[in-house]
Write a protein that holds these residues in place. Sequence first.
Motif, PDB file in Angstrom:
ATOM      1  N   GLU A 118      24.959 103.184  43.978  1.00 44.34           N
ATOM      2  CA  GLU A 118      24.518 102.875  45.343  1.00 44.34           C
ATOM      3  C   GLU A 118      25.740 102.749  46.264  1.00 44.34           C
ATOM      4  O   GLU A 118      25.765 103.277  47.370  1.00 44.34           O
ATOM      5  N   LEU A 119      26.773 102.092  45.772  1.00 41.81           N
ATOM      6  CA  LEU A 119      27.968 101.873  46.601  1.00 41.81           C
ATOM      7  C   LEU A 119      28.821 103.119  46.730  1.00 41.81           C
ATOM      8  O   LEU A 119      29.473 103.330  47.757  1.00 41.81           O
ATOM      9  N   LEU A 120      28.804 103.976  45.717  1.00 43.24           N
ATOM     10  CA  LEU A 120      29.517 105.257  45.829  1.00 43.24           C
ATOM     11  C   LEU A 120      28.867 106.099  46.915  1.00 43.24           C
ATOM     12  O   LEU A 120      29.538 106.760  47.710  1.00 43.24           O
ATOM     13  N   HIS A 121      27.550 106.029  46.971  1.00 49.80           N
ATOM     14  CA  HIS A 121      26.808 106.727  48.018  1.00 49.80           C
ATOM     15  C   HIS A 121      27.155 106.126  49.385  1.00 49.80           C
ATOM     16  O   HIS A 121      27.485 106.843  50.332  1.00 49.80           O
ATOM     17  N   PHE A 122      27.139 104.812  49.455  1.00 51.39           N
ATOM     18  CA  PHE A 122      27.397 104.080  50.706  1.00 51.39           C
ATOM     19  C   PHE A 122      28.792 104.368  51.257  1.00 51.39           C
ATOM     20  O   PHE A 122      28.997 104.447  52.467  1.00 51.39           O
ATOM     21  N   THR A 123      29.756 104.526  50.368  1.00 54.84           N
ATOM     22  CA  THR A 123      31.141 104.735  50.800  1.00 54.84           C
ATOM     23  C   THR A 123      31.515 106.226  50.855  1.00 54.84           C
ATOM     24  O   THR A 123      32.675 106.552  51.114  1.00 54.84           O
ATOM     25  N   GLY A 124      30.544 107.098  50.605  1.00 53.60           N
ATOM     26  CA  GLY A 124      30.817 108.532  50.696  1.00 53.60           C
ATOM     27  C   GLY A 124      31.595 109.096  49.516  1.00 53.60           C
ATOM     28  O   GLY A 124      32.267 110.120  49.624  1.00 53.60           O
ATOM     29  N   LEU A 125      31.489 108.430  48.367  1.00 57.23           N
ATOM     30  CA  LEU A 125      32.238 108.877  47.190  1.00 57.23           C
ATOM     31  C   LEU A 125      31.344 109.495  46.113  1.00 57.23           C
ATOM     32  O   LEU A 125      31.834 109.874  45.049  1.00 57.23           O
ATOM     33  N   ALA A 126      30.042 109.605  46.399  1.00 57.52           N
ATOM     34  CA  ALA A 126      29.086 109.999  45.354  1.00 57.52           C
ATOM     35  C   ALA A 126      29.477 111.311  44.672  1.00 57.52           C
ATOM     36  O   ALA A 126      29.380 111.444  43.451  1.00 57.52           O
ATOM     37  N   GLU A 127      29.956 112.258  45.473  1.00 60.30           N
ATOM     38  CA  GLU A 127      30.286 113.552  44.879  1.00 60.30           C
ATOM     39  C   GLU A 127      31.513 113.510  43.986  1.00 60.30           C
ATOM     40  O   GLU A 127      31.746 114.413  43.199  1.00 60.30           O
ATOM     41  N   ARG A 128      32.299 112.448  44.117  1.00 64.12           N
ATOM     42  CA  ARG A 128      33.519 112.337  43.316  1.00 64.12           C
ATOM     43  C   ARG A 128      33.378 111.315  42.174  1.00 64.12           C
ATOM     44  O   ARG A 128      34.354 110.952  41.537  1.00 64.12           O
ATOM     45  N   ALA A 129      32.135 110.881  41.928  1.00 67.78           N
ATOM     46  CA  ALA A 129      31.899 109.794  40.959  1.00 67.78           C
ATOM     47  C   ALA A 129      32.481 110.073  39.571  1.00 67.78           C
ATOM     48  O   ALA A 129      33.003 109.187  38.913  1.00 67.78           O
ATOM     49  N   GLU A 130      32.380 111.342  39.131  1.00 63.11           N
ATOM     50  CA  GLU A 130      32.799 111.673  37.751  1.00 63.11           C
ATOM     51  C   GLU A 130      34.284 111.987  37.648  1.00 63.11           C
ATOM     52  O   GLU A 130      34.798 112.196  36.563  1.00 63.11           O
ATOM     53  N   MET A 131      34.946 112.064  38.783  1.00 61.53           N
ATOM     54  CA  MET A 131      36.370 112.451  38.743  1.00 61.53           C
ATOM     55  C   MET A 131      37.225 111.308  38.231  1.00 61.53           C
ATOM     56  O   MET A 131      36.915 110.147  38.453  1.00 61.53           O
ATOM     57  N   PRO A 132      38.343 111.660  37.527  1.00 64.97           N
ATOM     58  CA  PRO A 132      39.286 110.587  37.227  1.00 64.97           C
ATOM     59  C   PRO A 132      39.822 110.033  38.542  1.00 64.97           C
ATOM     60  O   PRO A 132      40.099 110.803  39.473  1.00 64.97           O
ATOM     61  N   VAL A 133      39.921 108.716  38.645  1.00 61.04           N
ATOM     62  CA  VAL A 133      40.300 108.110  39.917  1.00 61.04           C
ATOM     63  C   VAL A 133      41.687 108.579  40.354  1.00 61.04           C
ATOM     64  O   VAL A 133      41.977 108.668  41.559  1.00 61.04           O
ATOM     65  N   THR A 134      42.511 108.945  39.391  1.00 59.39           N
ATOM     66  CA  THR A 134      43.878 109.396  39.714  1.00 59.39           C
ATOM     67  C   THR A 134      43.885 110.760  40.414  1.00 59.39           C
ATOM     68  O   THR A 134      44.908 111.162  40.958  1.00 59.39           O
ATOM     69  N   ALA A 135      42.740 111.454  40.408  1.00 59.94           N
ATOM     70  CA  ALA A 135      42.665 112.729  41.134  1.00 59.94           C
ATOM     71  C   ALA A 135      42.546 112.494  42.641  1.00 59.94           C
ATOM     72  O   ALA A 135      42.708 113.417  43.439  1.00 59.94           O
ATOM     73  N   LEU A 136      42.264 111.264  43.034  1.00 57.89           N
ATOM     74  CA  LEU A 136      42.098 110.948  44.462  1.00 57.89           C
ATOM     75  C   LEU A 136      43.434 110.559  45.088  1.00 57.89           C
ATOM     76  O   LEU A 136      44.264 109.921  44.435  1.00 57.89           O
ATOM     77  N   GLY A 137      43.597 110.942  46.342  1.00 57.28           N
ATOM     78  CA  GLY A 137      44.767 110.508  47.110  1.00 57.28           C
ATOM     79  C   GLY A 137      44.566 109.078  47.603  1.00 57.28           C
ATOM     80  O   GLY A 137      43.547 108.443  47.318  1.00 57.28           O
ATOM     81  N   THR A 138      45.527 108.619  48.389  1.00 60.33           N
ATOM     82  CA  THR A 138      45.463 107.229  48.866  1.00 60.33           C
ATOM     83  C   THR A 138      44.185 106.921  49.656  1.00 60.33           C
ATOM     84  O   THR A 138      43.542 105.892  49.396  1.00 60.33           O
ATOM     85  N   PRO A 139      43.757 107.789  50.595  1.00 54.00           N
ATOM     86  CA  PRO A 139      42.521 107.456  51.334  1.00 54.00           C
ATOM     87  C   PRO A 139      41.318 107.298  50.404  1.00 54.00           C
ATOM     88  O   PRO A 139      40.528 106.358  50.570  1.00 54.00           O
TER      89      PRO A 139
END
Length: 241
Positions: A118-139
């Motif tokens: 629910e919160l991944l959806h709320f924060t606009g991260l739903a599409e990246r849910a399965e990604m390793p968090v280290t694949a994300l940049g600082t934002p």
Amino acid sequence: MLLEAQGIVKAFGSFRAVDQANLVVAENELIGLIGPNGAGKSTFFNCLAGDTRPTSGTIRFRGQEITRLSPDRHARLGLARTFQVPIVFAGMTVRENVMVGALLRHPHRRRAADEADELLHFTGLAERAEMPVTALGTPGRKRVEIARALATEPRLLLLDEALAGLTSSEVEAAIELVERIHARGVTLIVVEHIMEVIHRLTERVLVFHQGRVIAEGTPAEVTADPTVIAAYLGRRRGRAQ
Ligand SMILES: Nc1ncnc2c1ncn2[C@@H]1O[C@H](COP(=O)(O)OP(=O)(O)O)[C@@H](O)[C@H]1O
Ligand SMILES: [Mg+2]
């Protein structure tokens, strides 16, 4: 009052990073904290969130003294924060990072995963849910931290430069996210350097300088205050923000 911090001092040796700071926060406020680098804003947040113990002073949250409680007790009482430099669990996916927050209230993994989604959806991260968090940049990592903090179901959320380093379109999305968090009934204190963001989001601002609160008022009041201009805003003229 939701939060009352009185006479907060945090000393490192003879240096006082926070020096007699006071802050009273009512339920549903959205407060800004501004001031030059090194003013003590993050150290003050550390004191409020239990990440460090103040040298002296008293902090009460929802009527209870929390000054010397551990960070997890703070979280359980409903006080959450994000860090200026985002802290993520490197071996985990984006969803698992948010589940760490959700597990505080929902010990069953399945339920925690649903809350996280629910919160991944709320924060606009739903599409990246399965990604390793280290694949994300600082934002992206900052959003993960916000989602993880929200997953602990806070009454008060402290955001430490959550919008730093974002492009202008990302800033717009982040402002909108902060507004939606506020609309959920979460009280917020935001450390933010972009004055336009302070003007748009907050009704009350505290200005930190050398560990002290040197001014407090509406954004219009503090930006017109000669003390604030001398200590902070004046130096910033010509900077690209
Ligand atoms: N653990 C520490 N040990 C010694 N000095 C520290 C420590 N943490 C912060 N400081 C100092 O305290 C001051 C305030 O820092 P900080 O709270 O990070 O300011 P701000 O967030 O307003 O930029 C700075 O001079 C910083 O170097
Ligand atoms: Mg800081």
